[in-house]
Structures are given as structure tokens and as C-alpha cells.
Design an enzyme around this catalytic site. Sequence first.
Site, PDB file in Angstrom:
ATOM      1  N   GLU A   1       0.818  -1.130   0.116  1.00 35.76           N
ATOM      2  CA  GLU A   1       0.013   0.025  -0.011  1.00 35.76           C
ATOM      3  C   GLU A   1       0.662   1.195   0.014  1.00 35.76           C
ATOM      4  O   GLU A   1       0.590   2.105   1.089  1.00 35.76           O
ATOM      5  CB  GLU A   1      -1.058   0.060   1.005  1.00 35.76           C
ATOM      6  CG  GLU A   1      -2.158  -1.176   1.089  1.00 35.76           C
ATOM      7  CD  GLU A   1      -2.934  -1.054   2.170  1.00 35.76           C
ATOM      8  OE1 GLU A   1      -2.941  -0.195   2.947  1.00 35.76           O
ATOM      9  OE2 GLU A   1      -3.775  -1.925   1.942  1.00 35.76           O
TER      10      GLU A   1
ATOM     11  N   GLU B   1      -5.019  -8.741  -0.504  1.00 36.88           N
ATOM     12  CA  GLU B   1      -5.798  -8.390   0.838  1.00 36.88           C
ATOM     13  C   GLU B   1      -7.326  -8.216   0.598  1.00 36.88           C
ATOM     14  O   GLU B   1      -7.483  -7.241  -0.468  1.00 36.88           O
ATOM     15  CB  GLU B   1      -4.844  -7.302   1.829  1.00 36.88           C
ATOM     16  CG  GLU B   1      -3.911  -7.551   2.318  1.00 36.88           C
ATOM     17  CD  GLU B   1      -3.512  -6.164   3.304  1.00 36.88           C
ATOM     18  OE1 GLU B   1      -4.464  -5.388   3.636  1.00 36.88           O
ATOM     19  OE2 GLU B   1      -2.195  -5.967   3.293  1.00 36.88           O
TER      20      GLU B   1
END
Length: 503
Positions: free
Chosen positions: A158, A275
Amino acid sequence: MLRVPDTPSGRLTDAWRHCVGTGRLELALRADYQESLRVLRRDIGFRYIRGHGLLSDGMAVHRPYEWQGRRHVRHSFTHVDQVLDAYLGLGIRPFLELGFMPGELASGEQTVFWWRGNVTPPRSHQEWADLVRALLTHLVDRYGLDEVRTWPVEVWNEPNLPDFWQDADEKAYHRLYEVTAHAVKEVDAGIQVGGPAISPGADEWLERFAEFTDRHDVPLNFVSRHAYTSGPAQHVPFGVHQTLGPASGLLDQFATPRRQLEGTRYAGLPVHITEFNSSYRPDNPVHDTAFHAAYLAPVVANGGEHADSFSYWTFSDVFEEAGVPTALFHGGFGLLTHRQVRKPTYHLYAFMARLGPDVLARGDDHLVTRHHDGRVTVLAWAPVDPTGETPGPDRHTLRLSLPVRGGEVFVRRSSVDEERGNAYTAWRHLGSPASPKPGQLDVLHEAAEPARTHRRLTTEDGRVDLPLTLSRHEVTLVELTPVVDETPPWWDERRLLGREVTA
């Protein structure tokens, strides 16, 4: 009555169990963690596992030292070997995420999580490349090139969020990815490398990332992103509450990378959702509920239509991003609590593991499959209201006409809902003990067992009618197996108490 076709419409992909998430990798050294993974492998069979911290200080890989007036670096793989040996010994392979930055290599002091993973760029890209090469060279030497080529290598986590990559500096991430990808390929061209592992709401990052790798001829073998549907956190002590969007939003996020890559040189690349969950918080009680299983059921059942894998975040509550949990049920991401208490969403996955490979029908509330031996399996779920404005319907009904073999079928139904197969509800009835005593743990394990019923149905013209009534937030698995009756001709239930029975 929905008439399910006899001819399969396609194959059920394994995208739903290709990978599962975990807390930072050194947690794999704990006995509770390894026992949880053993249970997971037995019941569900995930094939890969992905987590943070492979290169963080807790794994102690990057070890600078001074000798004869010069700085040197020793690469130590003591913990890496123990973690990966444990994974492979349990039959699960690593999906390698390269991060976070070793403290002695970091350009700054910004960290994330309770365990302080450093999220700043390297102060020496050459030293970072040396670290990546050393790691992969060691893995190839220890586990063999053919094996390591099956382990995807994802660069960072991220980077579009300033909490995970200093200032969310896109240019700096592109530089890190470029250096890393070339270092990976220097070890072996067959090792798969990809990214950018972005969070929801940053789709433009993937477009610019693809443009960068294309323009600079940087290796890219797969793309990755994350998917969540929760809103801003409303904090309470040791927890949060959040609004949720419809579960269909997750499927939309799964499908986005393929849409973005259409017409580019990367069209057709594997897409990995490394995820996904409802909430992005490890302390949101929704994760522990039957609602959560019913909410995610259509996602798990249909996600393989949109991505090559989608990795549930995470398999276990042995997870400490927000600190050590203060209670057994605390809203953790895990399919399992500490001590292997199964949550309703665990059973959703365990039910998926018992479906057949051939898809006969899909619907808003069901998935019907068939095994090669003729067994038919039905996964069904009750609809939910993700807004929380209503509790959802008390009852949900569907009626299926199923193609089956033989004159009779054995019907086994397994269910979880607000009361059945729901250790969280039992825990609440117990008074929410933070650290359940051994006897209370036994109660919770027992309460986590799905409710099961059995019966026999007679077929007519190769079909059987299956009416199903589901309670609020129920997820149910129905397995229909052709009966081969081996009852001896003298058996008569009426004679169990020795009565004489006339014909």
C-alpha cells in the site's frame, strides 16, 4: 422453483483459496500460530500465505557491522528459514511481500503498527538491491529454483498511503520497484515479480504504475491491489465501528485491474487481490459475527470470476498491528481466534472447500456444484443489510430442483447463523470473558461446531426438489450423495424390540 441445469456451466476456480493473509511473519515462530495454520490447511487447504515484515527488524535479516574501519553487511536468514520451513512443512507456500525497510538501511524513522515496521525508502538503493538478491539467492539455494519460481514476489504494501510509504511518494515507489524488480530478475528471470499492492481508492496509481513499467521496460509479471468496503473508523476503547458498503463493492474492486489493463501490453497478466475483507481494521467486532459470513458469502463464491486470487486478510487472530489483543474475541481479522476457535466466516471457507469442481448454477443467494462421483453440493446464504438500518430478514427461502443420480440421495446439511456454529454468540452469553478458562474454551469450541441434519430424499426423473429455509445471517452447505443401499433383506426396524411382525 429454480430448475438447476444438468450440464455444468463452467469450473469453480481455486481463486478463493489460492492465498490467505497473516500477521507479521515472525509470528509464525509461535506454537499457537502454527497449530492454527495446521487446522486451516486441514479444513480449507489454502495454498499460499502472505504477510508483512519479511525484511523488518523482527526478522533480523539485514545486519550491518564495522570491521577494520569499514562498514559491511551480513545477511542472516535464521528466522526466515524457520518461518518458511514451518510453512512448507504445513503444506503452504509463501507469497513473498518485500518490506518493510530494515532500520539500518532506512532513510528515516517513520514506522507503522505497534511493532514499528519502518516505511521509509532505502538510503542506499544499491544496498537494498543487494539485500533482495541475497534473500532470493539464499531461498533458491535452500529450497531449489523450481520451488522458488512458484513463489510470487510483491514489492511493498500500500505505497499509496502515507502510513505505509513515507509521504505516499509515488515517484519514490516507482524507483524502489524498478530497483527491486531488476534485482529479482538478476537472481533468476523465471521468478515472478509484481505490485503495486495499492489500497482501495487509488486506481490511478495502477494506471501510472503500468505506464512507468512499460515506458522504462521494468519487469512486471502480475499486478496486485487490496479491497475493503468499510468507512472511517468510529473509535471506542480497544476497538472501532464502521459503516459498510454493499459486498458487491468488493467484486467491483476485484474486477478493476483487468478493466484498467485492457488494451495495454499487460492485458492478461495475473491479477492478485493480496488483501481483502469488509473492514480494514483489526479491532472491528463485525469480523467475529455470523453477519460477516453471510455478507462475504457472495464474494467468496463469485470472486474467482474477476481475479486470479483474492486473499482473505487474515487467517488467524495471532496478529498484533494494533497491539496484543485484550480479549479472545476482539474484532480481529482472523478466521480463527487464538486457541483455534472457529468463527462463522471460517465455516464459509470450510464449506467452500467441500464444493465440487463443476458449477451447475449461480444465483444471488446460492452456488450449486457437482463432484465427479455424482455428489451435488449447494452453498446458500441469507441476504444481509450492510447499512445496519435493519437486522435483515428473519427467514429467507429458496427452492431448487437439482439433477441427481440414483433413486435416492442422502442429504447432509451444515449451517451457521446467529446461534448455531457461532462461538461469538456463546462467548457473549458467557459474559465476554477476556481470557476464557479451559472449561469455557471447551464450551466455545463446542459452540463453534456447525449445526448438522441428515435425511434421505427420493428422486423423480433424475431430479430432487430441495426446499431451503434460512434463518437470519445463515450460511448453509447441503451435500446430496447418491444412496447405495446395502441394507440386508431381513432388516426390519419394527422388530427392534423383539416384536413379531406379519407381512
